[in-house]
Design an enzyme around this catalytic site. Structure first.
Site, PDB file in Angstrom:
ATOM      1  CG  HIS A 187      -2.110  -0.906   1.036  1.00 34.33           C
ATOM      2  ND1 HIS A 187      -2.844  -1.404   2.092  1.00 34.33           N
ATOM      3  CD2 HIS A 187      -2.684  -1.407  -0.082  1.00 34.33           C
ATOM      4  CE1 HIS A 187      -3.815  -2.181   1.628  1.00 34.33           C
ATOM      5  NE2 HIS A 187      -3.737  -2.191   0.314  1.00 34.33           N
TER       6      HIS A 187
ATOM      7  CB  CYS B 290       4.042 -10.835   4.287  1.00 31.38           C
ATOM      8  SG  CYS B 290       5.080 -10.770   5.777  1.00 31.38           S
TER       9      CYS B 290
ATOM     10  CD  GLU C 210      -2.607  -9.441   7.316  1.00 33.41           C
ATOM     11  OE1 GLU C 210      -2.540 -10.150   8.334  1.00 33.41           O
ATOM     12  OE2 GLU C 210      -1.966  -8.374   7.181  1.00 33.41           O
TER      13      GLU C 210
ATOM     14  CB  SER D  22      -3.774  -1.119   8.136  1.00 34.59           C
ATOM     15  OG  SER D  22      -4.127  -1.372   9.474  1.00 34.59           O
ATOM     16  CG  ASN D  23       2.046  -0.187   8.386  1.00 36.75           C
ATOM     17  OD1 ASN D  23       2.968   0.615   8.478  1.00 36.75           O
ATOM     18  ND2 ASN D  23       1.750  -0.799   7.247  1.00 36.75           N
TER      19      ASN D  23
END
Length: 307
Positions: A41, A96, A126, A223-224
């Site tokens: 992203h 991942c 995810e 998101s992170n």
């Protein structure tokens, strides 16, 4: 003005691996290669790969017959895997390895006869991939209130897994609620949580001790990265999420002595440099780096792309 950089920040090993998979596939097989969903992203990463010959698609039917197709770092459902086989698309999986580990844990819990609860954000790719890897029904919870609403008997055998872009701190309350609600429950050890997410969140908290303002470099659909900005705000500091130096607003830094800068796990260091240069144009600045763990994690490439 002082600019303090978080340590660690930016790319994690899973993102490095995913980008390298696309680049090596382009070198080995030639352009174009097709990538289902953004490989990570970050718009700058995606545009850079587009320039090299990658084509990004949301549905497999957008790929021509026989086109090499890569699954993004977020992972995909079994339905997508089956669809690729039916279409006879050659595929490379850039999921991942930590996401793959969640998939494997999920299947193991279900095989044991446990009811699976997935902790994560609805609609995140995810989560869609993880839910789609499970045979039968799984329950998605996003907060403690969702746990209270689960239609599961308190003594039923339950297990939980979590989205990798959530840290131990993010999930602590939900996991505690699950443990209060269910008498027979299992879940992964905290050391199985994504190391990169936890490290970057801890680094932002340390940054908030010395900074007056926090700038997070990352995409709005990351998101992170969004969580890093929220942590800065929770620490009581004005906190901003920017894609690059072009989004820096000089008004944010009036009367500011120390600017803390970090980056989400899908943001390349070149964008951090771009933000630092934008800040230096606002005021003469010294740049330093906080003490923090040096990450040495690396993941192997798929066998067909290994040197």
């Amino acid at each position: 003005m002082k600019i303090v950089l978080a340590q660690p920040r930016g790319f994690c090993a899973g993102v490095v691996r995913a980008i390298e998979i696309v680049e090596r596939a382009l070198e080995k097989y030639g352009p174009p290669v097709y990538v289902r969903h953004e490989i990570v992203h970050n718009r700058h990463v995606v545009e850079s790969l587009k320039a090299k010959g990658a084509r990004f698609i949301e549905e497999l039917r957008e790929a021509p017959p026989g086109a090499l197709t890569i699954f993004s770092a977020h992972g995909v459902s079994r339905k997508v895997e089956d669809e690729a086989r039916l279409m006879a698309l050659p595929t490379i999986d850039a999921t991942c390895p930590l996401v793959t580990k969640v998939h494997n844990e999920s299947r193991r819990y279900v095989a044991q006869g446990r009811i699976l609860v997935v902790i994560g954000h609805a609609g995140h790719p995810e989560i869609e991939g993880t839910l789609g890897q499970i045979e039968g029904k799984a329950h998605l919870v996003q907060n403690e209130q969702d746990v209270d609403g689960l239609a599961i008997a308190p003594d039923a055998p339950v297990a939980y897994v979590t989205q990798t872009t959530l840290s131990v701190d993010d999930t602590r309350g939900v996991i505690a609620a699950l443990n209060r609600r269910f008498s027979d429950i299992q879940g992964p050890e905290t050391r199985n949580i994504c190391y990169a997410t936890q490290h970057r969140q801890t680094a932002v908290r340390e940054l908030a001790r010395v900074a007056d303002v926090i700038v997070v470099v990352g995409a709005r659909n990351s998101s992170n990265s969004t969580r890093l900005r929220e942590i800065g705000e929770q620490a009581g500091l004005p906190s901003y999420l920017v894609a690059d130096g072009g989004e820096i607003d000089p008004q944010w830094f009036r009367g500011v002595n120390v600017v803390g800068v970090t980056a989400g796990a899908s943001a390349p260091e070149v964008l951090v440099d771009d933000v630092v240069e934008a800040l230096k144009r606002i005021a003469p600045s010294d740049v330093s780096v906080l003490d923090g763990p040096e990450e040495s994690v690396s993941f192997r490439l798929p066998a067909e792309l290994a040197l």
